[in-house]
Design a protein around this motif. Sequence first.
Motif, PDB file in Angstrom:
ATOM      1  N   TYR A 126      11.079  19.421  -8.180  1.00 29.31           N
ATOM      2  CA  TYR A 126       9.763  19.305  -8.334  1.00 29.31           C
ATOM      3  C   TYR A 126       9.552  18.350  -6.719  1.00 29.31           C
ATOM      4  O   TYR A 126      10.597  17.313  -6.746  1.00 29.31           O
ATOM      5  CB  TYR A 126       9.267  18.646  -9.254  1.00 29.31           C
ATOM      6  N   ILE A 127       8.452  18.807  -6.328  1.00 26.80           N
ATOM      7  CA  ILE A 127       7.626  17.756  -4.625  1.00 26.80           C
ATOM      8  C   ILE A 127       5.979  17.696  -4.975  1.00 26.80           C
ATOM      9  O   ILE A 127       5.674  17.801  -6.343  1.00 26.80           O
ATOM     10  CB  ILE A 127       8.004  17.934  -3.812  1.00 26.80           C
ATOM     11  N   GLY A 128       5.578  16.118  -5.249  1.00 33.88           N
ATOM     12  CA  GLY A 128       4.144  15.939  -5.443  1.00 33.88           C
ATOM     13  C   GLY A 128       3.365  15.176  -4.203  1.00 33.88           C
ATOM     14  O   GLY A 128       4.249  14.320  -3.940  1.00 33.88           O
ATOM     15  N   GLY A 129       2.170  15.509  -4.316  1.00 33.60           N
ATOM     16  CA  GLY A 129       1.658  14.023  -2.983  1.00 33.60           C
ATOM     17  C   GLY A 129       0.289  13.958  -3.985  1.00 33.60           C
ATOM     18  O   GLY A 129      -0.427  14.800  -4.847  1.00 33.60           O
ATOM     19  N   ALA A 130       0.117  12.891  -3.567  1.00 37.02           N
ATOM     20  CA  ALA A 130      -1.494  13.029  -3.577  1.00 37.02           C
ATOM     21  C   ALA A 130      -2.195  11.812  -3.214  1.00 37.02           C
ATOM     22  O   ALA A 130      -1.763  11.380  -1.949  1.00 37.02           O
ATOM     23  CB  ALA A 130      -1.127  11.999  -5.806  1.00 37.02           C
ATOM     24  N   ALA A 131      -3.688  10.969  -3.159  1.00 33.82           N
ATOM     25  CA  ALA A 131      -3.885  10.580  -2.697  1.00 33.82           C
ATOM     26  C   ALA A 131      -4.472   9.560  -3.597  1.00 33.82           C
ATOM     27  O   ALA A 131      -4.653   9.578  -4.942  1.00 33.82           O
ATOM     28  CB  ALA A 131      -5.643  11.088  -2.434  1.00 33.82           C
ATOM     29  N   ASN A 132      -4.485   7.802  -3.038  1.00 34.22           N
ATOM     30  CA  ASN A 132      -5.481   6.978  -3.853  1.00 34.22           C
ATOM     31  C   ASN A 132      -6.455   6.472  -3.391  1.00 34.22           C
ATOM     32  O   ASN A 132      -6.144   6.258  -2.646  1.00 34.22           O
ATOM     33  CB  ASN A 132      -3.884   6.478  -3.798  1.00 34.22           C
ATOM     34  N   ILE A 133      -7.985   6.698  -3.852  1.00 35.39           N
ATOM     35  CA  ILE A 133      -8.762   6.658  -3.875  1.00 35.39           C
ATOM     36  C   ILE A 133      -8.910   4.946  -4.438  1.00 35.39           C
ATOM     37  O   ILE A 133      -9.574   5.568  -5.384  1.00 35.39           O
ATOM     38  CB  ILE A 133     -10.085   7.593  -3.997  1.00 35.39           C
ATOM     39  N   GLU A 134      -9.148   3.714  -3.165  1.00 36.89           N
ATOM     40  CA  GLU A 134      -9.533   2.623  -4.158  1.00 36.89           C
ATOM     41  C   GLU A 134     -10.536   2.831  -3.951  1.00 36.89           C
ATOM     42  O   GLU A 134     -10.722   2.376  -3.199  1.00 36.89           O
ATOM     43  CB  GLU A 134      -7.899   2.080  -4.044  1.00 36.89           C
ATOM     44  N   HIS A 135     -11.533   1.463  -5.271  1.00 43.89           N
ATOM     45  CA  HIS A 135     -12.583   0.753  -5.303  1.00 43.89           C
ATOM     46  C   HIS A 135     -12.114  -0.781  -5.521  1.00 43.89           C
ATOM     47  O   HIS A 135     -11.521  -0.957  -6.108  1.00 43.89           O
ATOM     48  CB  HIS A 135     -13.782   1.464  -5.925  1.00 43.89           C
ATOM     49  N   VAL A 136     -12.448  -1.491  -4.712  1.00 39.89           N
ATOM     50  CA  VAL A 136     -11.649  -3.124  -4.506  1.00 39.89           C
ATOM     51  C   VAL A 136     -13.321  -4.057  -4.725  1.00 39.89           C
ATOM     52  O   VAL A 136     -14.577  -3.394  -4.184  1.00 39.89           O
ATOM     53  CB  VAL A 136     -10.730  -3.876  -3.674  1.00 39.89           C
ATOM     54  N   ASP A 137     -13.489  -4.735  -5.849  1.00 34.65           N
ATOM     55  CA  ASP A 137     -14.140  -5.283  -5.969  1.00 34.65           C
ATOM     56  C   ASP A 137     -14.233  -6.989  -6.666  1.00 34.65           C
ATOM     57  O   ASP A 137     -13.822  -7.431  -7.621  1.00 34.65           O
ATOM     58  CB  ASP A 137     -15.374  -5.175  -7.443  1.00 34.65           C
ATOM     59  N   ALA A 138     -14.462  -7.883  -5.939  1.00 35.19           N
ATOM     60  CA  ALA A 138     -13.820  -9.262  -5.627  1.00 35.19           C
ATOM     61  C   ALA A 138     -15.035 -10.291  -5.738  1.00 35.19           C
ATOM     62  O   ALA A 138     -16.065  -9.773  -5.334  1.00 35.19           O
ATOM     63  CB  ALA A 138     -12.943  -9.725  -4.536  1.00 35.19           C
ATOM     64  N   ALA A 139     -15.245 -11.385  -6.422  1.00 37.56           N
ATOM     65  CA  ALA A 139     -15.496 -12.286  -6.144  1.00 37.56           C
ATOM     66  C   ALA A 139     -14.603 -13.556  -6.536  1.00 37.56           C
ATOM     67  O   ALA A 139     -14.144 -13.514  -7.979  1.00 37.56           O
ATOM     68  CB  ALA A 139     -16.628 -11.908  -7.742  1.00 37.56           C
TER      69      ALA A 139
ATOM     70  N   ASP B 269     -11.282   2.130  -0.211  1.00 34.11           N
ATOM     71  CA  ASP B 269     -10.459   2.949   0.613  1.00 34.11           C
ATOM     72  C   ASP B 269      -9.404   3.896   0.343  1.00 34.11           C
ATOM     73  O   ASP B 269      -9.691   3.879  -1.176  1.00 34.11           O
ATOM     74  CB  ASP B 269      -9.446   1.250   1.650  1.00 34.11           C
ATOM     75  N   VAL B 270      -8.469   4.426   1.088  1.00 28.39           N
ATOM     76  CA  VAL B 270      -7.549   5.114   0.468  1.00 28.39           C
ATOM     77  C   VAL B 270      -6.259   5.259   1.331  1.00 28.39           C
ATOM     78  O   VAL B 270      -6.104   4.896   1.838  1.00 28.39           O
ATOM     79  CB  VAL B 270      -8.050   6.762   1.608  1.00 28.39           C
ATOM     80  N   GLY B 271      -5.583   5.678   0.211  1.00 32.21           N
ATOM     81  CA  GLY B 271      -3.801   5.502   0.870  1.00 32.21           C
ATOM     82  C   GLY B 271      -3.555   7.019  -0.155  1.00 32.21           C
ATOM     83  O   GLY B 271      -4.264   7.468   0.148  1.00 32.21           O
ATOM     84  N   TRP B 272      -2.135   6.767  -0.260  1.00 29.33           N
ATOM     85  CA  TRP B 272      -1.198   8.365  -0.642  1.00 29.33           C
ATOM     86  C   TRP B 272      -0.106   7.930  -1.340  1.00 29.33           C
ATOM     87  O   TRP B 272       0.058   6.919  -0.927  1.00 29.33           O
ATOM     88  CB  TRP B 272      -1.112   9.304   0.482  1.00 29.33           C
ATOM     89  N   SER B 273       0.726   8.671  -2.153  1.00 28.49           N
ATOM     90  CA  SER B 273       1.810   9.032  -2.357  1.00 28.49           C
ATOM     91  C   SER B 273       2.250   9.751  -2.611  1.00 28.49           C
ATOM     92  O   SER B 273       1.907  11.310  -2.253  1.00 28.49           O
ATOM     93  CB  SER B 273       1.756   8.205  -4.015  1.00 28.49           C
TER      94      SER B 273
END
Length: 432
Positions: free
Chosen positions: A177-190, A215-219
């Motif tokens: 098996y092979i796989g790929g993904a996008a990682n779409i991340e929202h950050v909220d800091a205080a 911002d976006v990363g990948w897996s």
Amino acid sequence: MHYRSSRLLLAGAASAVALAWGGTASAQAFYLQEQSVRGQGRAFSGEAADTGVESLWWNPASIAGMQGGEASVRASFIRPRGKVVDNNTVIVRPAQAPASVGGDPLAKNPIDNGVLPSGAIAYGFGRVALGLSVTAPYSFTTDYDADSWSRYSADKTKLRTFDIQPSIAVEVAKGLYIGGAANIEHVDAALGNYLPNLSPLLPDGHQNLKGKGWDVGWSAGMQFHDGPVSLGLAYKSSIKHKLDGTVTIEGLAGPLAARNGTIDATAEFSTPWMVIGSARAKMSKSLTLNAQVVRMGWSKFDSIDLGAPLNQSIPENYRNSWTWALGADYEVNPQWTVRTGIQRGMTPTRNGNRDARVPDSNRWNVSAGTSYSLSQKFTIDAAASYIWFKDATIDRTTAAYAGTPVQTPILVNGELQDASALVFSLGARMAF
């Protein structure tokens, strides 16, 4: 606001942003690994090699070869405990002798209890499957009292990340098996912390930072299944986050009063990359053994870079680190499975660079869990973990108004003591 006042306001703001992210979590630094109740039950010892939506965060290849759909929802209750103790922290005000920072020398349980939800869904069309997971991998809240000895470097902090991971996986050959993904991340800091006035007789000022960003990363990952043995290897990229927000300073008195105000600010930092390797071996009809090793690229969190109008880079000096885990699944009967495991995690923080916002240290994690199938299509998962942390120094020197004529160093000398955490999780899986 004249130039000199603005310069001091920006210097104070830079000090605030420099301390924005961190906290003891259940994996390493401010990473939370509770993205699977099934995985928690065996101390996250086989996730990259297991199949189904419960492993989707660790390896997008886990859903390849599915026929039909599967969904899961879960929540983890995290109860951290510990003491952050002053061992004679000193403040050096301009033209004054070093003096004790004062305040309450003992902070108990500064990291708040938390509930961490997550979920995933996937549908397989034979060789190809599509999936989606929603997680919160970097999240925590700390809350020190206003009179704590740590108030100049840590007051109240909240960090939330929400990771949306659309995935695709393919069975390229039997058992591969092979796989790929996008990682779409929202950050909220205080976050906030107190500022010393130039006279120790005056009450402290305060500064507060708020910021958000997407911002976006990948897996990517692969799995190999051959009879009783399953192997998995996955990579999750670092994500460079940019936050847009504001810094507010108030309560400064006397010569510093003109420095109070609010400015727009940006900050950039990177989360770590991860390489995850897993193996699962079915030793008998009932018993499966698991092993997993994770290398985390925390050196990516080497600095927090501040954009205009601050234009400063604040060193963090994290180092790459390891996590190892061993575990077992035992099928009591076709409906009921029990699990257990142990995990060793090494902190990415360094002596001499550890502050009260990141009271992190090496830790052990012992876990147990169970799954019970109420029907062929509906399963309940439950897990519990006890994590204990090695005592560690808190010794990162900070400075208010850094780089200005009124720079005020705080020579931090503290210790994390008797730290531990309990994690209880409950989840459900449904096939459709």
